[in-house]
Design an enzyme around this catalytic site. Structure first.
Site, PDB file in Angstrom:
ATOM      1  N   SER A 115       0.838  -1.198   0.000  1.00 10.88           N
ATOM      2  CA  SER A 115       0.000   0.000   0.000  1.00 10.88           C
ATOM      3  C   SER A 115       0.879   1.256   0.000  1.00 10.88           C
ATOM      4  O   SER A 115       1.732   1.367  -0.867  1.00 10.88           O
ATOM      5  CB  SER A 115      -0.966  -0.058   1.187  1.00 10.88           C
ATOM      6  N   HIS A 144      -7.247  -5.930   0.899  1.00 14.52           N
ATOM      7  CA  HIS A 144      -6.046  -5.120   0.716  1.00 14.52           C
ATOM      8  C   HIS A 144      -4.932  -5.584   1.666  1.00 14.52           C
ATOM      9  O   HIS A 144      -5.131  -5.667   2.867  1.00 14.52           O
ATOM     10  CB  HIS A 144      -6.427  -3.664   0.998  1.00 14.52           C
TER      11      HIS A 144
END
Ligand code: MCU
Length: 434
Positions: A229, A359
């Site tokens: 990320s 995620h």
């Protein structure tokens, strides 16, 4: 330049005939140059001004030099790469200063300390170390932020984990005119360099300390980097801007990471203004491009190209459009053209063919390629070829994004003038970039 550079340059000058040359080319393709910036001595022409950039909806030609001509030999890539680096610093990430005047520190089985002095200012930070089993010295993977990366798989593959806290070097949550952290203590709170590049500088200083250590715990010639990320954005920039990093593995990096800037608006990924505004990740100079990336003189396929021929394993999540997976795939495809031209197509892997859409989840699909990449580029016992493996739902079409074709680059020897008495031997000329 160091000895490793000479070896790589000489390998590249061998004629491209016969099986033996394939082996040589592979060896040369695997070698990280052993210095932070191989092209530091290149004479780069004046960069364009932000105000006079042409609009170009296509991805800029990575092979086209600032003087308008295209490179035609592999040896020219070194200085073309430096042009891309300078453009990326000026317009996207902000400048990465060279190694400070003094870097000192220690490496132990559990910890690395870094102390930096430059122009009368000093700062320090440290990072945790977790060794794998076995006998060192070990290669190491710098893991940013401690989530998303499969640290157990990294250690099982034979590499140490260096737990790096990027916020010690460039804090989040600060305004652009008051940036904080070890980088900004040295270069000033109003530095226009963004956090991603500050984080890159921090990892480079860790590698300086490993290089200066006695080499019994960690190997300085086998460093990798990964993170997910915002730390995938960080890993991408860290690896691009230090050529001592032999393997870079960004995970689900999203806008300001791998995805081509030009693709982000159309794909509906996190907008450039959102990514620019959320945190000072990108350099201050990027503000002029948040509304229209088509004026950028570079795009992230050229950041991918900056890795070539080093190991690059981009992991991506096709289930979250906000991450721009289609645009990230196009960046990989575009950058892979440079890997191909340099004869190193097997050194790049892109993988978004995964099940779990969460995620930064720990993904079974990535464990084998992760370990193969570590074995190939860090432990240096493997030779698995990389591949581009884009999920069907996130397929992009490079042909729609480019108006240039990939050249067949000649061997370096094509550019070497016949040697005359009193001038250095041809291979020396190549190795020093003349
Ligand atoms: C994908 O990376 C970022 C994203 O750019 C941000 O908008 C969001 O706030 O955080 C993501 C992230 O770092 O998640 C851990």
């Amino acid at each position: 330049t160091g000895a490793a550079t000479v070896v790589a340059a000489e390998a590249a000058t061998l004629p491209a005939t016969g099986a033996a040359t394939v082996v040589t080319a592979q060896a040369s393709a695997l070698a990280a140059p052993g210095i932070e910036d191989e092209g530091a001595d290149c004479v780069v022409p004046a960069l364009p001004d932000a105000g006079s950039l042409p609009t170009n909806a296509m991805l800029p030609d990575p092979f086209k030099k600032l003087n308008g001509t295209r490179i035609s030999t592999t040896s020219e890539w070194r200085c073309r790469r430096e042009e891309i680096k300078k453009l990326a610093e000026k317009f996207v990430y902000g400048e990465k200063p060279p190694k400070p005047a003094t870097v000192t520190g220690t490496v132990s089985n559990t910890n690395i300390t870094v102390n930096v002095n430059h122009n009368g200012r000093s700062s320090s930070f440290s990072a945790g170390v977790q060794l794998p089993s076995g006998t060192g010295p070990f290669p190491a993977v710098v893991v940013l932020g401690g989530f998303g990366a499969d640290t157990a798989a990294i250690r099982a593959a034979g590499a140490a984990v260096i737990n790096y806290d990027p916020y010690a070097v460039g804090r989040e949550g600060t305004p652009r005119n008051n940036k904080q952290g070890a980088f900004y203590s040295i270069y000033g709170a109003t530095s226009s360099t963004g956090l991603l590049m500050a984080w890159s500088w921090g990892v480079s200083r860790i590698i300086d300390v490993i290089e200066q250590s006695n080499g019994t715990i960690l190997r300085a010639d086998a460093t990798g980097v990964t993170g997910c990320s915002r730390f995938g954005k960080g890993a991408f920039v860290i690896g691009a801007f230090d050529q001592r990093i032999a393997l870079t593995m960004p995970i689900e990096s999203g806008s300001a990471g791998a995805p081509i800037f030009r693709g982000i608006p159309g794909e509906g990924a996190q907008s450039l203004s959102s990514a620019y505004g959320e945190q000072p990740w990108l350099g201050d100079a990027f503000s002029t491009f948040t509304g229209n990336p088509n004026r950028l003189p570079i795009d992230t396929h050229e950041i991918v190209a900056m890795f070539a021929p080093r190991g690059l394993f981009i992991m991506d999540n096709p289930h979250i459009a906000n991450l721009g997976p289609r645009s990230a795939g196009v960046a990989a495809l575009g950058g892979a053209e440079v890997y191909k031209a340099l004869g190193a197509a097997g050194n790049i892997t892109y993988w978004s063919d995964i099940q779990d859409g969460n995620h930064c989840a720990n993904r079974a699909e990535w464990r084998t390629p992760l370990q193969q990449n570590i074995q190939k580029f860090l432990v240096k016992t493997g030779s698995a070829a990389g591949s581009i493996r884009i999920a069907a739902k996130a397929q992009g079409n490079l042909a729609q994004w480019r108006d240039w074709q990939t050249p067949t680059l000649g061997s370096s020897s094509d550019t070497i003038p016949p040697s005359t008495p009193g001038t250095p031997a041809a291979s020396t000329v190549t190795a020093t970039g003349a």
